[in-house]
Design a protein around this motif. Structure first.
Motif, mmCIF file in Angstrom:
data_model
loop_
_atom_site.group_PDB
_atom_site.id
_atom_site.type_symbol
_atom_site.label_atom_id
_atom_site.label_comp_id
_atom_site.label_asym_id
_atom_site.label_seq_id
_atom_site.Cartn_x
_atom_site.Cartn_y
_atom_site.Cartn_z
ATOM 1 N N GLU A 208 7.267 -10.573 106.833
ATOM 2 C CA GLU A 208 8.072 -11.777 106.999
ATOM 3 C C GLU A 208 9.354 -11.434 107.757
ATOM 4 O OE1 GLU A 208 10.049 -15.322 104.326
ATOM 5 O OE2 GLU A 208 8.497 -14.043 103.452
ATOM 6 N N LEU A 209 9.696 -12.282 108.733
ATOM 7 C CA LEU A 209 10.890 -12.068 109.538
ATOM 8 C C LEU A 209 12.013 -12.986 109.055
ATOM 9 C CD1 LEU A 209 9.235 -12.037 113.073
ATOM 10 C CD2 LEU A 209 9.933 -10.061 111.719
ATOM 11 N N SER A 210 13.230 -12.492 109.167
ATOM 12 C CA SER A 210 14.378 -13.307 108.780
ATOM 13 C C SER A 210 14.580 -14.417 109.810
ATOM 14 C CB SER A 210 15.639 -12.446 108.702
ATOM 15 O OG SER A 210 16.024 -12.032 110.000
ATOM 16 N N THR A 211 15.273 -15.457 109.402
ATOM 17 C CA THR A 211 15.559 -16.576 110.294
ATOM 18 C C THR A 211 16.350 -16.095 111.499
ATOM 19 O OG1 THR A 211 15.652 -18.002 108.350
ATOM 20 C CG2 THR A 211 16.547 -18.899 110.389
ATOM 21 N N GLU A 212 17.269 -15.178 111.258
ATOM 22 C CA GLU A 212 18.098 -14.620 112.337
ATOM 23 C C GLU A 212 17.228 -13.907 113.381
ATOM 24 O OE1 GLU A 212 21.276 -11.024 112.697
ATOM 25 O OE2 GLU A 212 21.579 -12.402 111.005
ATOM 26 N N THR A 213 16.259 -13.121 112.919
ATOM 27 C CA THR A 213 15.366 -12.389 113.821
ATOM 28 C C THR A 213 14.519 -13.359 114.633
ATOM 29 O OG1 THR A 213 15.274 -10.552 112.267
ATOM 30 C CG2 THR A 213 13.558 -10.633 113.940
ATOM 31 N N VAL A 214 13.980 -14.378 113.978
ATOM 32 C CA VAL A 214 13.167 -15.381 114.666
ATOM 33 C C VAL A 214 14.009 -16.092 115.724
ATOM 34 C CG1 VAL A 214 11.893 -17.549 114.372
ATOM 35 C CG2 VAL A 214 11.572 -15.690 112.741
ATOM 36 N N ASP A 215 15.245 -16.415 115.398
ATOM 37 C CA ASP A 215 16.129 -17.078 116.358
ATOM 38 C C ASP A 215 16.417 -16.192 117.561
ATOM 39 O OD1 ASP A 215 16.224 -19.392 114.869
ATOM 40 O OD2 ASP A 215 18.130 -18.899 113.883
ATOM 41 N N LYS A 216 16.608 -14.885 117.325
ATOM 42 C CA LYS A 216 16.848 -13.946 118.428
ATOM 43 C C LYS A 216 15.621 -13.859 119.335
ATOM 44 C CE LYS A 216 20.267 -10.890 116.319
ATOM 45 N NZ LYS A 216 20.536 -9.537 115.797
ATOM 46 N N ILE A 217 14.448 -13.823 118.739
ATOM 47 C CA ILE A 217 13.206 -13.770 119.524
ATOM 48 C C ILE A 217 13.039 -15.056 120.323
ATOM 49 C CG2 ILE A 217 10.683 -13.698 119.364
ATOM 50 C CD1 ILE A 217 11.089 -11.814 116.900
ATOM 51 N N ARG A 218 13.295 -16.188 119.684
ATOM 52 C CA ARG A 218 13.203 -17.486 120.374
ATOM 53 C C ARG A 218 14.160 -17.517 121.563
ATOM 54 N NH1 ARG A 218 14.183 -20.719 116.354
ATOM 55 N NH2 ARG A 218 12.012 -21.207 115.896
ATOM 56 N N SER A 219 15.377 -17.024 121.354
ATOM 57 C CA SER A 219 16.378 -17.002 122.413
ATOM 58 C C SER A 219 15.940 -16.102 123.573
ATOM 59 C CB SER A 219 17.711 -16.517 121.839
ATOM 60 O OG SER A 219 18.656 -16.377 122.855
ATOM 61 N N ALA A 220 15.396 -14.926 123.254
ATOM 62 C CA ALA A 220 14.934 -14.003 124.295
ATOM 63 C C ALA A 220 13.775 -14.612 125.089
ATOM 64 C CB ALA A 220 14.509 -12.680 123.664
ATOM 65 N N LEU A 221 12.868 -15.274 124.393
ATOM 66 C CA LEU A 221 11.741 -15.920 125.070
ATOM 67 C C LEU A 221 12.225 -17.073 125.942
ATOM 68 C CD1 LEU A 221 9.112 -15.990 122.176
ATOM 69 C CD2 LEU A 221 9.075 -14.533 124.209
ATOM 70 N N SER A 222 13.216 -17.775 125.460
ATOM 71 C CA SER A 222 13.780 -18.884 126.218
ATOM 72 C C SER A 222 14.414 -18.377 127.513
ATOM 73 C CB SER A 222 14.808 -19.613 125.367
ATOM 74 O OG SER A 222 15.303 -20.735 126.038
ATOM 75 N N LYS A 223 15.137 -17.254 127.424
ATOM 76 C CA LYS A 223 15.739 -16.655 128.623
ATOM 77 C C LYS A 223 14.666 -16.206 129.597
ATOM 78 C CE LYS A 223 20.060 -14.909 126.739
ATOM 79 N NZ LYS A 223 20.784 -13.711 126.302
ATOM 80 N N ARG A 224 13.601 -15.617 129.073
ATOM 81 C CA ARG A 224 12.531 -15.083 129.923
ATOM 82 C C ARG A 224 11.771 -16.197 130.648
ATOM 83 N NH1 ARG A 224 8.743 -10.026 128.876
ATOM 84 N NH2 ARG A 224 7.416 -10.283 130.683
ATOM 85 N N THR A 225 11.548 -17.322 129.965
ATOM 86 C CA THR A 225 10.752 -18.408 130.548
ATOM 87 C C THR A 225 11.605 -19.485 131.211
ATOM 88 O OG1 THR A 225 10.746 -19.661 128.476
ATOM 89 C CG2 THR A 225 8.913 -18.125 128.851
#
Length: 183
Positions: free
Chosen positions: A118-135
């Protein structure tokens, strides 16, 4: 393959109507709800698609469901049009394409994230942000857990797969060792 082309064409037509009248989100919701209902209720799917039943009777059932769901006039007309053209069986694919096209129109991408733990909300948000930057798009992230990954994460955005799982790394290492390469 031909069926997908047909579904894509109908989805694009509905999207153009939605863009014109500003109701894309309404149509997305109505079409998605109706497609899920048909998928869930196999007897309804049979009634609508089976030519052994009287066409007028099948159309009355369709109209009754549309009325119960209180759909917009445009969506009701679209569903009747699909029925009349013998394309109501493509509804699931049409809905999938419409969802994808509507997301593109809004600048949204859907992604899945599978992790071993299970990932923390903070980690999920960081991943979402990185994916958003990439796409360059807003990301709607669906998060799942799969203990078979051992560790790490696997992310999918459309056809792009970012696999950082320990399981895949171990499999790659095993293949390298089989070929006699240095790891």
């Amino acid at each position: 393959m031909k069926n997908l082309a047909i579904a894509r064409r109908y989805a694009k037509a509905l999207l153009l109507i939605g863009k014109e009248d500003g109701q894309t989100n309404t149509y997305r919701e109505e079409l998605g709800t109706f497609a899920k209902l048909i998928e869930r209720e196999k007897s309804l799917e049979q009634v609508l698609n089976n030519p052994l039943y009287d066409a007028e009777g099948r159309k009355k059932v369709l109209t009754g469901v549309i009325d119960k769901m209180e759909m917009s006039q445009t969506m009701a007309t679209f569903l009747h049009f699909l029925f009349d053209k013998g394309r109501i069986g493509f509804l699931g694919s049409i809905s999938e394409f419409f969802q994808k096209f509507a997301d593109e129109l809004k600048g949204v991408a859907r992604a899945s994230l599978v992790s071993a733990a299970e990932l923390s909300t903070e980690t999920v948000d960081k991943i979402r942000s990185a994916l958003s930057k990439r796409t360059g798009k807003d990301i709607i992230l669906e998060v799942e857990q799969d203990p078979e990954l051992i560790g790490g994460i696997v992310t999918r955005i459309g056809d792009l797969v970012l696999d950082g799982s320990v399981r895949t790394q171990l499999l790659n290492m095993r293949e390298s060792l089989k070929r006699g390469e240095r790891v």
